[in-house]
Design a protein around this motif. Sequence first.
Motif, PDB file in Angstrom:
ATOM      1  N   ILE A  70       0.824  -1.203   0.000  1.00 22.06           N
ATOM      2  CA  ILE A  70       0.000   0.000   0.000  1.00 22.06           C
ATOM      3  C   ILE A  70       0.857   1.252   0.000  1.00 22.06           C
ATOM      4  N   SER A  71       0.266   2.304  -0.543  1.00 31.23           N
ATOM      5  CA  SER A  71       0.872   3.626  -0.538  1.00 31.23           C
ATOM      6  C   SER A  71      -0.187   4.591  -0.028  1.00 31.23           C
ATOM      7  N   ILE A  72       0.084   5.207   1.115  1.00 31.75           N
ATOM      8  CA  ILE A  72      -0.876   6.122   1.726  1.00 31.75           C
ATOM      9  C   ILE A  72      -0.787   7.466   1.020  1.00 31.75           C
ATOM     10  N   ARG A  73      -1.916   7.927   0.532  1.00 27.04           N
ATOM     11  CA  ARG A  73      -1.963   9.188  -0.210  1.00 27.04           C
ATOM     12  C   ARG A  73      -2.446  10.350   0.639  1.00 27.04           C
ATOM     13  N   LEU A  74      -3.248  10.054   1.657  1.00 29.64           N
ATOM     14  CA  LEU A  74      -3.808  11.116   2.478  1.00 29.64           C
ATOM     15  C   LEU A  74      -4.105  10.566   3.861  1.00 29.64           C
ATOM     16  N   ILE A  75      -3.860  11.387   4.853  1.00 35.62           N
ATOM     17  CA  ILE A  75      -4.284  11.083   6.215  1.00 35.62           C
ATOM     18  C   ILE A  75      -5.192  12.234   6.634  1.00 35.62           C
ATOM     19  N   GLY A  76      -6.405  11.898   7.061  1.00 34.88           N
ATOM     20  CA  GLY A  76      -7.357  12.916   7.461  1.00 34.88           C
ATOM     21  C   GLY A  76      -7.711  12.790   8.922  1.00 34.88           C
ATOM     22  N   GLY A  77      -7.999  13.935   9.527  1.00 33.30           N
ATOM     23  CA  GLY A  77      -8.388  13.970  10.931  1.00 33.30           C
ATOM     24  C   GLY A  77      -9.599  14.866  11.122  1.00 33.30           C
ATOM     25  N   PRO A  78      -9.941  15.159  12.361  1.00 28.83           N
ATOM     26  CA  PRO A  78     -11.127  15.961  12.650  1.00 28.83           C
ATOM     27  C   PRO A  78     -11.168  17.255  11.831  1.00 28.83           C
ATOM     28  N   MET A 138      -3.213  18.326  -0.228  1.00 31.03           N
ATOM     29  CA  MET A 138      -2.523  17.040  -0.225  1.00 31.03           C
ATOM     30  C   MET A 138      -1.351  17.060  -1.204  1.00 31.03           C
ATOM     31  N   VAL A 139      -1.578  17.555  -2.411  1.00 33.19           N
ATOM     32  CA  VAL A 139      -0.521  17.609  -3.425  1.00 33.19           C
ATOM     33  C   VAL A 139       0.596  18.538  -2.967  1.00 33.19           C
ATOM     34  N   ASP A 140       0.237  19.694  -2.431  1.00 32.21           N
ATOM     35  CA  ASP A 140       1.242  20.639  -1.935  1.00 32.21           C
ATOM     36  C   ASP A 140       2.081  20.025  -0.814  1.00 32.21           C
ATOM     37  N   GLU A 141       1.416  19.313   0.101  1.00 29.12           N
ATOM     38  CA  GLU A 141       2.138  18.690   1.207  1.00 29.12           C
ATOM     39  C   GLU A 141       3.128  17.650   0.699  1.00 29.12           C
ATOM     40  N   LYS A 142       2.664  16.785  -0.217  1.00 27.72           N
ATOM     41  CA  LYS A 142       3.556  15.760  -0.779  1.00 27.72           C
ATOM     42  C   LYS A 142       4.703  16.413  -1.556  1.00 27.72           C
ATOM     43  N   ALA A 143       4.411  17.453  -2.327  1.00 23.92           N
ATOM     44  CA  ALA A 143       5.445  18.140  -3.110  1.00 23.92           C
ATOM     45  C   ALA A 143       6.475  18.807  -2.198  1.00 23.92           C
ATOM     46  N   ALA A 144       6.016  19.367  -1.086  1.00 26.75           N
ATOM     47  CA  ALA A 144       6.937  20.014  -0.147  1.00 26.75           C
ATOM     48  C   ALA A 144       7.847  18.987   0.525  1.00 26.75           C
ATOM     49  N   MET A 145       7.328  17.781   0.774  1.00 23.69           N
ATOM     50  CA  MET A 145       8.123  16.751   1.451  1.00 23.69           C
ATOM     51  C   MET A 145       9.100  16.049   0.508  1.00 23.69           C
ATOM     52  N   LYS A 149      15.058  15.552   3.171  1.00 19.87           N
ATOM     53  CA  LYS A 149      15.629  14.330   3.747  1.00 19.87           C
ATOM     54  C   LYS A 149      14.611  13.754   4.726  1.00 19.87           C
ATOM     55  N   ALA A 150      14.788  12.491   5.065  1.00 18.00           N
ATOM     56  CA  ALA A 150      13.810  11.769   5.883  1.00 18.00           C
ATOM     57  C   ALA A 150      13.488  12.492   7.195  1.00 18.00           C
ATOM     58  N   THR A 151      14.509  12.937   7.906  1.00 19.20           N
ATOM     59  CA  THR A 151      14.279  13.631   9.177  1.00 19.20           C
ATOM     60  C   THR A 151      13.479  14.904   8.963  1.00 19.20           C
ATOM     61  N   ASP A 152      13.816  15.645   7.921  1.00 17.31           N
ATOM     62  CA  ASP A 152      13.106  16.891   7.638  1.00 17.31           C
ATOM     63  C   ASP A 152      11.664  16.628   7.216  1.00 17.31           C
ATOM     64  N   ARG A 153      11.412  15.508   6.519  1.00 15.46           N
ATOM     65  CA  ARG A 153      10.036  15.148   6.164  1.00 15.46           C
ATOM     66  C   ARG A 153       9.219  14.904   7.426  1.00 15.46           C
TER      67      ARG A 153
END
Length: 192
Positions: A70-78, A138-145, A149-153
């Motif tokens: 699986i590849s998680i594309r989005l995590i949603g909360g309240p 969601m796209v902006d968040e993924k693009a920013a990450m 590097k892993a720690t910065d993500r």
Amino acid sequence: MNTDTFRLIIDELVEAGMKRKSAERFSAHLHYRSYRAKSLVFSQGDKPTNLVFILSGYIRLFVADESGDISIRLIGGPGDFVACIVSAMYGMPADYTAECITDCQLVVIDPYMQSEIRKESRFRLLMQDIILRRLIDMVDEKAAMLPLKATDRYLYFMERHPQFVKHIPAATIANYIGVRPQSLSRIRQGLR
């Protein structure tokens, strides 16, 4: 139905441009549902699917490949809307699976109500706007990450979603930010 139960979604609709009385009338046609952790809200390939608004709890939206990875594309909360856009807006089979990470309290906009929304242009445009804003986030968040590097993500994710870090399993966060769970464990130990 009790408008207090739907207060969060009513406020979100008002913020998006709907008049409060219209939002309250609209909420009378929605459904409140409780889901246990690991319950599926909808599955990849389902047609049609629900559009949900999270009152409490956390949901992951993911795709699975032929081997079951699986590849998680989005995590949603309240306060988040979660949907498969092509299914919710166009009635096509879902591209994703939505699964509750924790126990969830959801407001469900079922396929019938979605079809009613699509019939009235002002509601359709409002829902498209809400869904597209979520997709852009969601796209902006993924693009920013992506270049980080892993720690910065992980730090970026923690900064944007401090409540998620407290309630979501590390393996889910690792998948979402694109690192192995063992790497996330080392990152967390290094940050202490």
